[in-house]
Design a protein around this motif. Structure first.
Motif, PDB file in Angstrom:
ATOM      1  N   GLY B 183      10.886 -11.015   0.660  1.00 44.11           N
ATOM      2  CA  GLY B 183      10.292 -10.273   1.766  1.00 44.11           C
ATOM      3  C   GLY B 183      10.979  -8.923   1.904  1.00 44.11           C
ATOM      4  N   ASP B 184      10.231  -7.919   2.303  1.00 40.89           N
ATOM      5  CA  ASP B 184      10.892  -6.613   2.466  1.00 40.89           C
ATOM      6  C   ASP B 184      11.844  -6.644   3.658  1.00 40.89           C
ATOM      7  OD1 ASP B 184       8.616  -6.743   4.089  1.00 40.89           O
ATOM      8  OD2 ASP B 184       7.959  -4.691   3.697  1.00 40.89           O
ATOM      9  N   GLY B 185      11.574  -7.539   4.603  1.00 42.02           N
ATOM     10  CA  GLY B 185      12.556  -7.747   5.668  1.00 42.02           C
ATOM     11  C   GLY B 185      13.767  -8.465   5.102  1.00 42.02           C
ATOM     12  N   GLU B 186      13.515  -9.548   4.404  1.00 44.87           N
ATOM     13  CA  GLU B 186      14.613 -10.295   3.788  1.00 44.87           C
ATOM     14  C   GLU B 186      15.510  -9.376   2.958  1.00 44.87           C
ATOM     15  OE1 GLU B 186      13.426 -13.200   0.819  1.00 44.87           O
ATOM     16  OE2 GLU B 186      15.343 -14.247   0.996  1.00 44.87           O
ATOM     17  N   LEU B 214       9.073  -8.016  -5.075  1.00 47.19           N
ATOM     18  CA  LEU B 214       9.343  -7.503  -3.727  1.00 47.19           C
ATOM     19  C   LEU B 214       8.028  -7.408  -2.974  1.00 47.19           C
ATOM     20  CD1 LEU B 214      11.358  -6.253  -1.703  1.00 47.19           C
ATOM     21  CD2 LEU B 214      10.875  -4.037  -2.748  1.00 47.19           C
ATOM     22  N   HIS B 215       7.936  -8.152  -1.899  1.00 50.37           N
ATOM     23  CA  HIS B 215       6.692  -8.200  -1.142  1.00 50.37           C
ATOM     24  C   HIS B 215       6.749  -7.155  -0.034  1.00 50.37           C
ATOM     25  CE1 HIS B 215       3.571 -10.918   1.090  1.00 50.37           C
ATOM     26  NE2 HIS B 215       3.055  -9.801   0.647  1.00 50.37           N
ATOM     27  N   LEU B 216       6.300  -5.991  -0.384  1.00 49.28           N
ATOM     28  CA  LEU B 216       6.414  -4.838   0.509  1.00 49.28           C
ATOM     29  C   LEU B 216       5.211  -4.816   1.455  1.00 49.28           C
ATOM     30  CD1 LEU B 216       8.657  -2.625   0.390  1.00 49.28           C
ATOM     31  CD2 LEU B 216       7.032  -1.177  -0.786  1.00 49.28           C
ATOM     32  N   ASN B 217       5.216  -5.754   2.391  1.00 48.13           N
ATOM     33  CA  ASN B 217       4.090  -5.757   3.334  1.00 48.13           C
ATOM     34  C   ASN B 217       4.405  -4.940   4.587  1.00 48.13           C
ATOM     35  OD1 ASN B 217       5.718  -7.463   4.803  1.00 48.13           O
ATOM     36  ND2 ASN B 217       4.520  -9.308   4.398  1.00 48.13           N
ATOM     37  N   GLY B 218       5.506  -4.242   4.525  1.00 53.22           N
ATOM     38  CA  GLY B 218       5.747  -3.192   5.502  1.00 53.22           C
ATOM     39  C   GLY B 218       6.498  -3.583   6.760  1.00 53.22           C
ATOM     40  N   TYR B 219       6.476  -4.863   7.080  1.00 59.07           N
ATOM     41  CA  TYR B 219       7.027  -5.259   8.382  1.00 59.07           C
ATOM     42  C   TYR B 219       7.858  -6.528   8.287  1.00 59.07           C
ATOM     43  CZ  TYR B 219       3.764  -1.792   9.932  1.00 59.07           C
ATOM     44  OH  TYR B 219       3.103  -0.608  10.082  1.00 59.07           O
ATOM     45  N   LYS B 220       8.735  -6.647   9.251  1.00 56.52           N
ATOM     46  CA  LYS B 220       9.453  -7.894   9.445  1.00 56.52           C
ATOM     47  C   LYS B 220       8.875  -8.542  10.711  1.00 56.52           C
ATOM     48  CE  LYS B 220      13.370  -4.842  10.498  1.00 56.52           C
ATOM     49  NZ  LYS B 220      14.132  -3.835   9.796  1.00 56.52           N
ATOM     50  N   ILE B 221       9.633  -8.815  11.780  1.00 56.77           N
ATOM     51  CA  ILE B 221       9.000  -9.433  12.955  1.00 56.77           C
ATOM     52  C   ILE B 221       8.289  -8.387  13.806  1.00 56.77           C
ATOM     53  CG2 ILE B 221       9.307 -10.733  15.096  1.00 56.77           C
ATOM     54  CD1 ILE B 221      11.624 -12.191  13.940  1.00 56.77           C
ATOM     55  N   PRO B 224       9.047  -2.133  11.317  1.00 56.51           N
ATOM     56  CA  PRO B 224       8.821  -1.856   9.898  1.00 56.51           C
ATOM     57  C   PRO B 224      10.101  -2.171   9.126  1.00 56.51           C
ATOM     58  CG  PRO B 224       9.241   0.186  11.060  1.00 56.51           C
ATOM     59  CD  PRO B 224       9.194  -0.899  12.107  1.00 56.51           C
ATOM     60  N   THR B 225       9.978  -2.261   7.821  1.00 59.18           N
ATOM     61  CA  THR B 225      11.163  -2.545   7.020  1.00 59.18           C
ATOM     62  C   THR B 225      11.718  -1.263   6.430  1.00 59.18           C
ATOM     63  OG1 THR B 225       9.820  -2.910   5.055  1.00 59.18           O
ATOM     64  CG2 THR B 225      10.315  -4.830   6.421  1.00 59.18           C
ATOM     65  N   VAL B 226      12.971  -1.283   6.135  1.00 61.46           N
ATOM     66  CA  VAL B 226      13.626  -0.102   5.570  1.00 61.46           C
ATOM     67  C   VAL B 226      12.967   0.290   4.249  1.00 61.46           C
ATOM     68  CG1 VAL B 226      15.767   0.729   4.525  1.00 61.46           C
ATOM     69  CG2 VAL B 226      15.840  -0.494   6.712  1.00 61.46           C
ATOM     70  N   PRO B 298      -1.153  -4.849   2.893  1.00 59.80           N
ATOM     71  CA  PRO B 298      -1.025  -4.914   4.352  1.00 59.80           C
ATOM     72  C   PRO B 298      -0.435  -6.259   4.753  1.00 59.80           C
ATOM     73  CG  PRO B 298      -3.294  -4.396   3.682  1.00 59.80           C
ATOM     74  CD  PRO B 298      -2.561  -4.807   2.454  1.00 59.80           C
ATOM     75  N   LYS B 299       0.425  -6.259   5.729  1.00 60.56           N
ATOM     76  CA  LYS B 299       0.893  -7.539   6.263  1.00 60.56           C
ATOM     77  C   LYS B 299      -0.293  -8.226   6.945  1.00 60.56           C
ATOM     78  CE  LYS B 299       4.710  -9.908   8.471  1.00 60.56           C
ATOM     79  NZ  LYS B 299       6.158  -9.910   8.680  1.00 60.56           N
ATOM     80  N   GLY B 300      -0.438  -9.498   6.701  1.00 58.03           N
ATOM     81  CA  GLY B 300      -1.549 -10.236   7.304  1.00 58.03           C
ATOM     82  C   GLY B 300      -2.882  -9.988   6.610  1.00 58.03           C
TER      83      GLY B 300
HETATM   84 MG   LIG Z   1       7.602  -8.037   5.325  1.00 59.46          MG
END
Ligand SMILES: [Mg+2]
Ligand SMILES: Cc1ncc(C[n+]2csc(CCOP(=O)(O)OP(=O)(O)O)c2C)c(N)n1
Ligand SMILES: Cc1ncc(C[n+]2csc(CCOP(=O)(O)OP(=O)(O)O)c2C)c(N)n1
Ligand SMILES: [Mg+2]
Lengths: 807, 807
Positions: B183-186, B214-221, B224-226, B298-300
């Protein structure tokens, strides 16, 4: 064997020569002095300036310490001194490889701060002798860059947190430059590896600057390092990928290295100045590519190249003490002597043992000295927060349990206003691994944003370079930043899921140890406490499950010195407010607050809550019916969910066994359970016995692992009657009530516990017990069919035993 | 609102079209099916294939789970299936964002493994209904990719360990490809950030392949992710700096994305094949630049674009359940229906609810299915180690305490030969954060090297791409790699400094939870235990100091399920050998061994050691003098240093108070102290009472925090006479004996404790007590002058009370 320091001949072909010959000579002398004092600390007991021939009797019996990293640290310190002096920079030094303690002691001694703080380590021969002896010596100082070391906010014992601490120090200190040395071994740790990205959270206008210096000396303990063994290209890509512009300083010839480093320091200082100026002038918070330095030198630089035929300098063998066996091996004594003499101490210190003036002059003056910078003794700068009156946020509680609230949301409003009142002081931040909203502190975004210095898109939720809420998905960063922020004299809160706070167990350890040691160092001024809110706790991790259930951080915390640690489990929102206010005022503690975020019953009015929290533990008279007589049973509870289950059990008991005399005791301050000899908050034995009785059964519902209560209360007289329910590692993704059922802490189990433990309860209670059993069976059937808790559970309200149990 | 899945029109200008129209249609259908089943799991209770109009009564009362990451996971799974089938690849899938549980359940259901393992989840309408209902439902399955999920070795609850697990799985599995979604958050977590460098430890010939995605879906909770908010250039530099060649697949139009992904998968598979072939053919272990994929979506993806006017798809709002309030809001029901129908279930499942053949055919067959790969149920592949006879490594002990040895060095020889005997099986590795040599396991380098796939220089110490000793300066990596290695059916040992093992507290938690759950899953076969050697322990961290002193990992460990956890504190080398042998044979446990590395007295012959360790706790008759009578005091000890101090105290006591009847009890297996109801190893109450007496004072010297003993033994009848000494957070860089003195656990304190606690000892003992006090004062003076312990301490030998105390 080669002693690089002595080889100060001009190298032809050197391009950059920012230092003239005199400067070069003097800065090299400064470095030699620091190196000399470092070796002396590791080895010498006596004969500090080698005025007599070195003899094994001058050498310490046990050689403890680390040389390998030390000459590089000394080199950097000298060059940072130079640019500080040249440009009047406000700078502190963070030593990632904190085992290089001798370097920081040597340098703060050379610049004079050491003697100011420790007058018996005088600037003379006797002082140097004591300086040497005390190092890693009983009654002396530790081997690391510990709290005892002037200018340190980072011990560097457990590796990995240098950059996080550096950024924490830089936030809201726009004029501060934090030079941060990172060991190439340290760079392999997880926390360090992600901390590079801290630059996406640093505001180029309102924050300070972090200057990372990767100390590529090639080795860790017995291995080469990863970053030293990848191509230069790849390393450069990595560092650029982290968002930095790297400057390489590489070599081992001192003269060339001094020139290169001086040039690089000038470049980097200039670039920093340019970046800051641009940002301020144009009000431009675009993330700049901050410069950083890569210093590539031999590990153990300037120590004997070989010892007993094996390479030491530029090898992992220089990591600790380059050679031992000093008392068995006269050759080693001779080698040590020639090594130390290679620094030519006679040119550095005068007859009295004072550093000669022309060298001493290189150090900055007063608070410009990195050892004297007040940011590194943050308590000196600490200002109390402006706090709103927490009573203004009170939840109205007309009847206990008749109103519901989300405790952490209420707390979040208070935190919002703490934030608001201190916006101008810029000394309060909130840290969370993307869990502030989840943990219901969303209101804080009414007054500030989340800090972010990357691309910001329209749909983003309260994101800005000026935000004061720090959210990176790294518990390590949150902890490290916050520590750095606190250690430099500011305030903060860490908002985290309860289970995952274990990620920073070891960081907490190091901070608690730091605080414990500081209590005995008079010149270290008290700093703001480290405050944790742990929410989305074990009983209510509804979306997740077993992996998110762990209340054991408390167990971990209470192993540390009792002077430092505090644990609060407020049962409702008003108690949470009172506790939060207290924590924000406290100093030098670690405060752990555990509180739920889900809508739940509120028990105490603000007035009651204040009394309860101030006392830490009390009888809840409104829930008890033993006044005027001896209780038959004490129902104790600690934590919001246990309190709910206990009161629900009491409700049943008071209805079903109306003659039973029940006393309800609630504990907010967990440490009340210990004796005063073990914890400053401990209840006296007398008070404890009065509250819990000396001989009645205590049914204790606890938020965490049940045995923790035993570990805290084992000295109490009534301990053998203490029966504790808590989390015993049973759980999954299920309903809230099922979580307590799985762990036998639900109301029905608690009622059964009472029946089982109170002596002389008649056999008619077999019916009550059986009803409890049946309720549990009903519960299981219901949830497996409907996926949520039975209405009588969801809608239960406290009636003081007056309500009928629904059939 | 847009439903991307339905928009399957041909995009003009698409370059790569590796899929013909039929393949494209079918792979998209597969993805739609997985997405449909994922949404169904999160929302539906009934009406699984929407054969009737959707009504709120079909919807679960509590909506728990995470959608945001799920469509991306489904997309990847489908495309991995394609290349597996096309190229007969052996592959497993690691789901970094393990909260995407619905995706893995859906996919293993579609490929058939789910029904094979859970026959009641049939491949029909009733099965789908149960599949939907069970998710995050009481009595059902967890929300995460938990042990219950076929094909999983990684729950992904606590984020950060995906890549470490992947590499652990790949080591020594040359034909395995581990696809690892991050995850991009992970990716912001510390452990994940450093785990990229694992490729420097992967042998391209003899190890498998890790394919990071790397799953760059842009967001964590909520943020956005770094990595999603830095320039593409910078991201690419970063990934190249990690040593990878990144392939980007970016977009949201399904058709284009399928073509792009298919092309990329083909490229990547081909590149992997080429790299492997080159390495094998040329016997070339040079580190290749392994490919990796960046999936930017896109996330989701494919959920409603907006709900109630707020963006959900491609926003953080899709992280959990994209819309709630289903029972209050009929619009949401309609929206859910149209969302689910956008996947056109009627085209995917036949009347009976079976996946239609032309889609089902896309899945690989048999063990090629990622849910059925035996590596993901490692116990299936587990082979016992060939173990040498540990008795052959015994230290000769003619008299107790008359010979010294370094316990871990002796153990290291045994480990060396375990390594040797299993070199061919390639199923044993040792993991350490550069502390193997420091902890005295250097002999293992006689038979293997440290693994390193970077530049190797002449001075390097036993470094090679073929090494089986894994040393990266990251406790997280050591733990993560080892877990991955064990979970795929191999064996290993983690060798660590005691204090810093806390760094992986939370990882240990997750592994212990995993094992606990596995015990109840019949198809999960037992795996080798997770073994820790903790050395350089609290009492002997000579070079370091307070920051390196923390024996609390044990406290942490014993909070987990007793079926899983074992803690051993062998008092000498022979005991350590016996315990080590036992641990290497055990299954599904976590074994913690704490043992010192310093030369120290050896007490037991191998014969005695075997009996002692098998029993776990025994009376040391040779040290006791109470045989034939009641003891006046029990001197209990657990841990090597406490054993030494206890025996030294007994020596004094037997000389100075010869009539005193002393029983010496030593505990190797800490869990013996608990009752059998609490731990399977617990001593029965009867045996405990026999050993420790019911009423005599017990003076207990313990390796760790003293209160742990109380927490374990509080149920025992003689608990009120239990007096424990241990580490109480006092320490610095000082002498070994001073460490015990600082914590009141030294021989002199122990003698004093006996005098204070044994009733009816005459007043003449005032002299002995005073002598003890004086010894402590002498000690302090001596060490502050000489820097080492008094000769009588250093040279002490056990005499059974016959020796004079030196004056
Ligand atoms: Mg993400
Ligand atoms: C987290 C952690 N793990 C292990 C250690 C043990 N240790 C002490 S120093 C060291 C090597 C450090 O190497 P590096 O960062 O390169 O420092 P330098 O070479 O400058 O000494 C190790 C592994 C530690 N201090 N912290
Ligand atoms: C170590 C850790 N900290 C916090 C969390 C809480 N959490 C659950 S999911 C999540 C966001 C994950 O984002 P990402 O990795 O990008 O996954 P995805 O976007 O694919 O859902 C967070 C912070 C966690 N699970 N683990
Ligand atoms: Mg290094």
């Amino acid at each position: 064997m080669s002693f690089n320091t002595t080889a100060l001949t001009t190298t032809p072909g050197t391009e950059a020569t920012p230092l003239d010959q005199d400067e070069l000579r003097r800065i090299n002398a400064y470095w030699r002095a620091a190196n000399y004092l470092s070796v002396g600390q590791i080895y010498l007991f006596d004969n500090p300036l080698l005025k007599e021939p070195l003899d094994s009797k001058h050498i310490k019996p046990r050689l403890l310490g680390h040389w390998g990293t030390t000459p590089g640290l000394n080199f950097l310190y000298a060059h940072l001194n130079r640019v500080i002096k040249k440009n009047d920079l406000e700078m502190i030094f963070i030593t990632g490889p904190g085992h290089g303690g001798p370097a920081l002691v040597a340098n703060t001694y050379l610049e004079g701060t050491y003697t100011e703080l420790y007058p018996n380590i005088e600037q003379n021969l006797a002082g140097i002798k004591r300086l040497f002896k005390q190092f890693s010596f009983p009654g002396g100082i530790p081997s690391h860059v510990a709290p005892e070391t002037p200018g340190s906010i980072h011990e560097g014992g457990e590796l990995g947190y240098a950059l996080s601490h550096a950024y924490g120090a830089a936030f809201d200190n726009p004029n501060l430059i934090v030079a941060c040395v990172i060991g190439d071994g340290e760079a392999e740790t997880g926390p360090l590896a992600t901390s590079w990205h801290s630059n996406k959270f640093l505001n180029p206008i309102s924050d300070g600057v972090v200057l990372p210096i990767l100390h590529l000396n090639g080795y860790k303990i017995a291995n080469p390092t990863v970053l030293a063994r990848i191509d230069r290209d790849e390393l450069e890509q990595l560092l650029r990928g982290y968002g930095h512009t790297p400057y390489f300083v590489e070599g081992e010839d001192p003269e060339t290295m001094h020139q290169q480093m001086a040039e690089t320091m000038d470049l980097v200082t200039e670039e920093i100045r340019r970046i800051k100026q641009h940002a301020i002038k144009n009000d431009d918070t675009t993330r700049p590519r901050w410069p950083m330095i890569v210093l590539k030198t031999p590990k153990g630089w300037t120590c004997p190249r070989n010892v007993d035929g094996r390479q030491v300098e530029d090898s992992w063998r220089s990591h600790q003490v380059p050679m031992g066996g000093m008392h068995e091996n006269p050759d080693h004594v001779a080698l040590l002597e020639s090594w130390m003499k290679s620094y030519r101490p006679e040119e550095l210190f005068d007859e009295q043992g004072r550093l000669i003036d022309e060298i001493a002059e290189l150090a900055p003056r007063g608070n410009f000295r990195m050892g004297a910078n007040p940011h590194a003794n943050g308590g000196q700068l600490l200002k109390s927060l402006h706090l709103p009156d927490f009573r203004d946020y009170a939840v109205e509680v007309s009847h206990p349990g008749h109103v519901k609230a989300e405790a952490t949301r209420v707390q979040g409003k208070f935190i919002r206003d703490v934030m608001k009142l201190n916006l101008d002081s810029k000394n309060f931040r909130v840290f969370s691994p993307d869990e502030n909203a989840s943990n219901r502190w969303g209101d804080v975004f009414d007054v500030t944003d989340r800090a972010f210095v990357g691309e910001i898109l329209p749909g983003d939720d309260h994101l800005s370079p000026n935000g004061r809420v720090m959210e990176m998905l790294s518990e390590h960063q949150c902890q490290g930043w916050l520590e750095g922020y606190l250690l430099t004299g500011r305030h903060g809160f860490f908002n985290c899921y309860e289970a995952f706070i274990h990620i920073i167990d070891s960081m907490f350890n190091q901070h608690a140890k730091w605080l414990k040691v500081c209590e005995d160092i008079p010149w270290r001024r008290p700093i703001a406490s480290l405050n944790y809110l742990l929410s989305s706790h074990v009983w209510r991790q509804d979306h997740n499950g077993f992996s998110h259930q762990d209340p054991g951080f408390i167990d971990h915390v209470v192993n540390k010195k009792s002077e430092i640690i505090r644990v609060y489990l407020p049962p409702d929102a008003n108690c949470l407010l009172s506790v939060t206010d207290h924590c924000l005022r406290s100093r030098n503690d670690v405060n752990v607050i555990v509180a739920g975020k889900q809508p739940s019953q509120q028990w105490l009015t603000m007035d009651q809550a204040i009394k309860h929290c101030t006392a830490g533990a009390s009888i809840w008279e409104w829930a008890s019916n033993d006044r005027g007589s001896e209780p038959d049973v004490v129902m104790a509870c600690c934590g919001d969910v246990p309190t709910l289950e206990t009161l629900a059990a009491v409700d049943i008991l008071r209805r079903e066994l109306p003659e039973l005399k029940i006393r309800v005791v609630n504990i907010v301050d967990l440490m009340k359970l210990q004796t005063p000899s073990e914890h400053p908050h401990g209840l006296s034995d007398k008070d404890f016995d009065l509250m819990f009785t000396k001989d009645k059964p205590i049914i204790f519902a606890f938020h965490g692992y049940p045995w923790l209560i035993h570990r805290l209360a084992y000295r109490r007289s009534n301990h053998q009657n203490l029966h504790v329910r808590g989390y015993k590692e049973e759980g999954t993704t299920t309903t809230p009530f099922d979580m307590v059922v799985l762990n036998d802490m639900d109301r029905f189990h608690l009622v059964t516990d009472v029946i089982d433990r109170v002596p002389h309860l008649g056999t008619q209670n077999a019916y009550v017990k059986q009803a409890m059993r049946d309720k549990l069976i009903e519960h299981k059937q219901y949830i497996c069919e409907y996926g949520q808790d039975m209405p009588e559970i969801r809608d239960w309200v406290w009636s003081g035993g007056k309500q009928q149990i629904s059939e």
